[in-house]
Design a protein around this motif. Sequence first.
Motif, PDB file in Angstrom:
ATOM      1  N   GLY A 159      26.305  26.979   2.747  1.00 34.11           N
ATOM      2  CA  GLY A 159      26.529  28.298   3.341  1.00 34.11           C
ATOM      3  C   GLY A 159      27.995  28.570   3.600  1.00 34.11           C
ATOM      4  O   GLY A 159      28.510  29.660   3.291  1.00 34.11           O
ATOM      5  N   ILE A 160      28.704  27.579   4.147  1.00 34.37           N
ATOM      6  CA  ILE A 160      30.141  27.733   4.404  1.00 34.37           C
ATOM      7  C   ILE A 160      30.890  27.921   3.088  1.00 34.37           C
ATOM      8  O   ILE A 160      31.714  28.827   2.938  1.00 34.37           O
ATOM      9  CB  ILE A 160      30.684  26.504   5.159  1.00 34.37           C
ATOM     10  N   GLY A 161      30.587  27.049   2.118  1.00 36.42           N
ATOM     11  CA  GLY A 161      31.263  27.132   0.828  1.00 36.42           C
ATOM     12  C   GLY A 161      30.903  28.405   0.090  1.00 36.42           C
ATOM     13  O   GLY A 161      31.776  29.098  -0.446  1.00 36.42           O
ATOM     14  N   GLY A 162      29.621  28.743   0.082  1.00 31.04           N
ATOM     15  CA  GLY A 162      29.176  29.922  -0.645  1.00 31.04           C
ATOM     16  C   GLY A 162      29.814  31.193  -0.131  1.00 31.04           C
ATOM     17  O   GLY A 162      30.315  32.009  -0.908  1.00 31.04           O
ATOM     18  N   TYR A 163      29.849  31.352   1.195  1.00 31.57           N
ATOM     19  CA  TYR A 163      30.405  32.595   1.760  1.00 31.57           C
ATOM     20  C   TYR A 163      31.931  32.602   1.651  1.00 31.57           C
ATOM     21  O   TYR A 163      32.537  33.559   1.168  1.00 31.57           O
ATOM     22  CB  TYR A 163      29.967  32.740   3.217  1.00 31.57           C
ATOM     23  N   GLY A 164      32.565  31.510   2.086  1.00 31.25           N
ATOM     24  CA  GLY A 164      34.028  31.464   2.068  1.00 31.25           C
ATOM     25  C   GLY A 164      34.601  31.528   0.666  1.00 31.25           C
ATOM     26  O   GLY A 164      35.595  32.223   0.406  1.00 31.25           O
ATOM     27  N   ASN A 165      33.976  30.797  -0.280  1.00 29.78           N
ATOM     28  CA  ASN A 165      34.472  30.811  -1.655  1.00 29.78           C
ATOM     29  C   ASN A 165      34.364  32.206  -2.257  1.00 29.78           C
ATOM     30  O   ASN A 165      35.255  32.666  -2.974  1.00 29.78           O
ATOM     31  CB  ASN A 165      33.696  29.815  -2.526  1.00 29.78           C
ATOM     32  N   CYS A 166      33.252  32.908  -1.975  1.00 32.87           N
ATOM     33  CA  CYS A 166      33.075  34.263  -2.512  1.00 32.87           C
ATOM     34  C   CYS A 166      34.092  35.240  -1.920  1.00 32.87           C
ATOM     35  O   CYS A 166      34.502  36.196  -2.582  1.00 32.87           O
ATOM     36  CB  CYS A 166      31.659  34.770  -2.249  1.00 32.87           C
ATOM     37  N   LEU A 167      34.503  35.002  -0.672  1.00 34.25           N
ATOM     38  CA  LEU A 167      35.515  35.861  -0.056  1.00 34.25           C
ATOM     39  C   LEU A 167      36.907  35.572  -0.612  1.00 34.25           C
ATOM     40  O   LEU A 167      37.839  36.349  -0.397  1.00 34.25           O
ATOM     41  CB  LEU A 167      35.557  35.654   1.466  1.00 34.25           C
ATOM     42  N   GLY A 168      37.054  34.434  -1.278  1.00 33.97           N
ATOM     43  CA  GLY A 168      38.375  34.048  -1.759  1.00 33.97           C
ATOM     44  C   GLY A 168      39.280  33.557  -0.651  1.00 33.97           C
ATOM     45  O   GLY A 168      40.497  33.747  -0.687  1.00 33.97           O
ATOM     46  N   LEU A 169      38.680  32.897   0.360  1.00 35.13           N
ATOM     47  CA  LEU A 169      39.460  32.347   1.466  1.00 35.13           C
ATOM     48  C   LEU A 169      39.469  30.826   1.384  1.00 35.13           C
ATOM     49  O   LEU A 169      38.406  30.202   1.337  1.00 35.13           O
ATOM     50  CB  LEU A 169      38.863  32.778   2.813  1.00 35.13           C
ATOM     51  N   PRO A 170      40.656  30.211   1.362  1.00 36.30           N
ATOM     52  CA  PRO A 170      40.694  28.750   1.308  1.00 36.30           C
ATOM     53  C   PRO A 170      40.158  28.133   2.597  1.00 36.30           C
ATOM     54  O   PRO A 170      40.433  28.623   3.689  1.00 36.30           O
ATOM     55  CB  PRO A 170      42.186  28.440   1.136  1.00 36.30           C
ATOM     56  N   ASN A 171      39.392  27.063   2.458  1.00 38.75           N
ATOM     57  CA  ASN A 171      38.920  26.298   3.611  1.00 38.75           C
ATOM     58  C   ASN A 171      39.852  25.097   3.748  1.00 38.75           C
ATOM     59  O   ASN A 171      39.818  24.186   2.929  1.00 38.75           O
ATOM     60  CB  ASN A 171      37.472  25.848   3.387  1.00 38.75           C
ATOM     61  N   ILE A 172      40.718  25.117   4.765  1.00 36.81           N
ATOM     62  CA  ILE A 172      41.833  24.168   4.805  1.00 36.81           C
ATOM     63  C   ILE A 172      41.628  23.002   5.765  1.00 36.81           C
ATOM     64  O   ILE A 172      42.506  22.135   5.857  1.00 36.81           O
ATOM     65  CB  ILE A 172      43.148  24.892   5.142  1.00 36.81           C
ATOM     66  N   GLY A 173      40.497  22.954   6.477  1.00 32.26           N
ATOM     67  CA  GLY A 173      40.333  21.827   7.402  1.00 32.26           C
ATOM     68  C   GLY A 173      39.066  21.938   8.219  1.00 32.26           C
ATOM     69  O   GLY A 173      38.235  22.809   8.004  1.00 32.26           O
ATOM     70  N   GLY A 174      38.967  21.054   9.196  1.00 30.83           N
ATOM     71  CA  GLY A 174      37.784  21.004  10.050  1.00 30.83           C
ATOM     72  C   GLY A 174      37.405  19.570  10.321  1.00 30.83           C
ATOM     73  O   GLY A 174      38.221  18.656  10.179  1.00 30.83           O
ATOM     74  N   GLU A 175      36.171  19.352  10.699  1.00 35.34           N
ATOM     75  CA  GLU A 175      35.683  18.000  10.993  1.00 35.34           C
ATOM     76  C   GLU A 175      34.219  17.919  10.593  1.00 35.34           C
ATOM     77  O   GLU A 175      33.525  18.941  10.569  1.00 35.34           O
ATOM     78  CB  GLU A 175      35.757  17.698  12.494  1.00 35.34           C
ATOM     79  N   VAL A 176      33.767  16.704  10.329  1.00 37.54           N
ATOM     80  CA  VAL A 176      32.334  16.441  10.195  1.00 37.54           C
ATOM     81  C   VAL A 176      32.044  15.181  11.014  1.00 37.54           C
ATOM     82  O   VAL A 176      32.590  14.117  10.740  1.00 37.54           O
ATOM     83  CB  VAL A 176      31.911  16.219   8.732  1.00 37.54           C
ATOM     84  N   VAL A 177      31.209  15.333  12.031  1.00 36.81           N
ATOM     85  CA  VAL A 177      30.883  14.234  12.947  1.00 36.81           C
ATOM     86  C   VAL A 177      29.375  14.079  13.004  1.00 36.81           C
ATOM     87  O   VAL A 177      28.645  15.078  13.037  1.00 36.81           O
ATOM     88  CB  VAL A 177      31.443  14.521  14.367  1.00 36.81           C
TER      89      VAL A 177
END
Length: 749
Positions: free
Chosen positions: A161-179
Motif C-alpha cells: 500500500g505504501i509503495g503502490g500509493y507513493g510510487n504512483c504519486l512519484g514521491l521518493p520514499n527516503i526513510g523510516g523504520e520497520v520494527v
Amino acid sequence: MSLDTVKHAAETPDTAQPWAELGLKQDEYERIRAILGRRPTGAELAMYSVMWSEHCSYKSSKVHLRQFGEKAPENDALLVGIGENAGVVDVGQGYAVTFKVESHNHPSYIEPYQGAATGVGGIVRDILAMGARPVAVMDPLRFGAADHPDTKRVLPGVVAGIGGYGNCLGLPNIGGEVVFDPCYQGNPLVNALCVGVMKHEDIHLAKASGAGNKVILYGARTGGDGIGGVSVLASETFDATGPAKRPAVQVGDPFQEKLLIECTLELFREHLVEGIQDLGGAGLSCATSELASAGSGGMRVELDTVPLRDATLSPEEILMSESQERMCAIVEPGKVARFMEICEKWDVIATVIGEVTEGERLEIFWHGEQIVDVPPRTVAHEGPVYERPYARPSWQDELQADDANKLPRPASSDELREQVLKVLASPNQASKSWITDQYDRFVQGNTVLAQPEDSGMVRIDESTNLGVAVATDGNGRYTKLDPYTGAQLALAESYRNVAATGARPLAISNCLNFGSPEDPGVMWQFAEATRGLADGCLALGTPVTGGNVSLYNQTGETAIHPTPVVAVLGVIDDVNRRTPMAFTEQGQLLYLLGETHEELGGSAWSQVIHDHLGGLPPRVDLEREKLLAEILIAASRDGMIDAAHDLSDGGLVQALVESCLRGGNGARILVPEGLDPFVFLFSESAGRAVVAVPRSEELRFTDMCGARGLPATRIGVVDGESLEVQGEFGISLDELRSAHQGTIPALFG
C-alpha cells in the motif's frame, strides 16, 4: 430515512438519539445539547461525534501537549507552528519546508493495503494544504512478531500500500523504520511522514475569511467508504476477535491524488485561493467547521450539491465520509471561473458548495431544509478536554529492577562471534532492503540519501544544492522501561541521525502512539513521555511543529509498548558535502565518538539472546548530543570525515557491519584497553557515532574533538574483506551479508 431538521429538533427534545453508538459519552451528548440549547439534529450529532472523537479532538492529550508550546525553544526558523495542517520552517534562500508525521494504525490492521495507502495520501494532502509541493515521504512501521501468521497478512499489504500509493504519486520514499515486537501483534503502527517545499510567500493557512467568498469542494466524489473512518476507528480499542469494520477504511486512488496535487499547485501559483483545508479525518465535518472556526465569519453550505459516488448516502454519511483525494478551498467570487478552468484542465471535479457569511454560525442545508446550525468553534476547537487520571504502574519498579546488565554473557570468543551473527540476523536488526526495494527512492532525481542511510536527504534547489534531511526514530522497549527517558532517546537518536549526514537539525514532528487513555498506567506513560519530549526539545533548541496523537492502540486489555516516534528535520547548505554511512576506501581510520558504558537495558542483545525486557534504558545527555552533532556537522562541512554512522539499536557492532556491507569493505577493530569486548560491541549507550577519517585529516579532526571536549577513540581501520575484532573473532563480509540480508526475504518473500 426521516430527516431531522433544526426546527424539528427544537420541537422534539425527547427524541432518542444514537449518541453512544457514535462514540459519544453521555456527558458529551448533554454538553452538545447545552451548546445548542436543544437536542442536535442527526447531521449535527454526526459532526460532533467525529470531531469530538479522540483522533480529531485530542481530548485526552491536550492538557499534556500544551507543554510543546509552553516549553518551546526560541527558534527563528519556525514560520508556522502547532495548530495548522503541518508546521513550516525557514531553511534559507527564501525556501520554507513543511513536514509532519501522522498515524493510520487501526485502518491498516483491518485492511492493510488501503489503510497504509490512504495514510500516505492523507499526509501528502496535509503538506499540500500548506501551499507546498510534496517532495518525499517516509514510513515508520511496527508489526507483531515477525514469524506470526498474522504479520504475514499485515506486513506485505502495508508495504504494498505504501509503495503502490507513493510510487504512483512519484514521491521518493527516503526513510523510516520497520520494527517487530509481539506487543504490536493485534495493533500494528503505520505512521506516515511527508515533506514539502515552497517559497515563504506561498504559505497557505486553513481559514475561511471574507463574507461572500465561495466554498469550493474539489477532487474525488464523496462515497460510502471511510464513513466515520479513522476518526472512529482510532478512538476505541480493538477487541480480540480480529479484523472487522472494513467499510470504515477509505479507498485510495493515487492517480486522482496526483492530479489533485498538480491542480492545487497551479491554483496557488495564480493566487486563486484565500484559505484551504484537505479532507482527511472527519471529512467534510472537519473541513467546513475548521475553515469557519479559523476564519472571521460564518459559513453556509448546500450539502446536496456535493458530488457523490453513491446517490443513496444520507446527509449524515456525507458529513462523516472520509473518502480520499478531496480538498476544500475558499475563493473570491471573481476568481471562481478561473478556479474552475484550472480544475477542468486537470480533470478534477470542482463544485461550489457554499459561501462565507457575515454571521458566526456554520449552517448546512439539504434540499432547502436546514440540518445544521452550530457555532463552528464548538465543533472544531472547543471539544471536550479531559484531565485523565494517571499513575505510575505498579509493575514499573519490578520491571526496572530486572537488570539486563546481569544477564548471562558470552563465555568465549566463539560464543561472542555466534551472538554477533544471531543479533545481526534477527528481524529487527536484519536488512530491510526486501521492504524498501519495493519503494521508489530516487524518483524526481533529487534524492541524495535514502534507506538504509542514517537519514533521508533531498536536494531542494538544483542551482545551490540546498537540501533537507529527515530521520524518524522511536524505541518502545526503552520507553516502556522509562517513558521520560525513552522519549528523549527517540529524540536524541533522530537528531543524531540527521547530524550524522551533515545536516543541522532544525525542528521536530512527532507521532505519539499509546494504549487506552482510560488506563491510568497508560496515561502516566503518555504524560511522562510528553514531558520528556518537551524538555528534550527545549534543551536541543528544536521546536515541535506539530504531529499526531494515536491512542487506544491495544487489543482487549493489552496495550502496545508506549511508542513515541520522533521525526527530526535538518538543513544542509550543500548536499554535495553530505556524509554517507559506507566505508568506501581501504585505509580510512575508524574513530568512535562518545563514551561507552555498560548499558544493555532494552537492548537488541537482551531481546534476541535472552528474550528479556527489563532494567533501565541508556542514559541521555542532551548537551553531549548537541556537541556530537556540532562535531559531525563541522567535520562533514570541512571534509574531515568520509563516513559516519550513529550508534543505537545493536550497538557498535551493528553500525560497523552496516557500514562495512554498505561500502563493500572490511574493518580491523581493536577493543580499547580496559573495556570488555562484549560491552564494547553490544552496549547501546547514547551520544555516540563511528566515523571514517582520511589519514590526511586525522590530526585536524582529533584536534577539533579535543578542543571541544568530545571523546574520540581510534578503534581501527577500514581493511580487508572481513570484520575482524582483534583477539576475539573475524567474520567475512560474505558471511555477514548472508546473515544480515537473508532474514526478511525468508520470512516474507
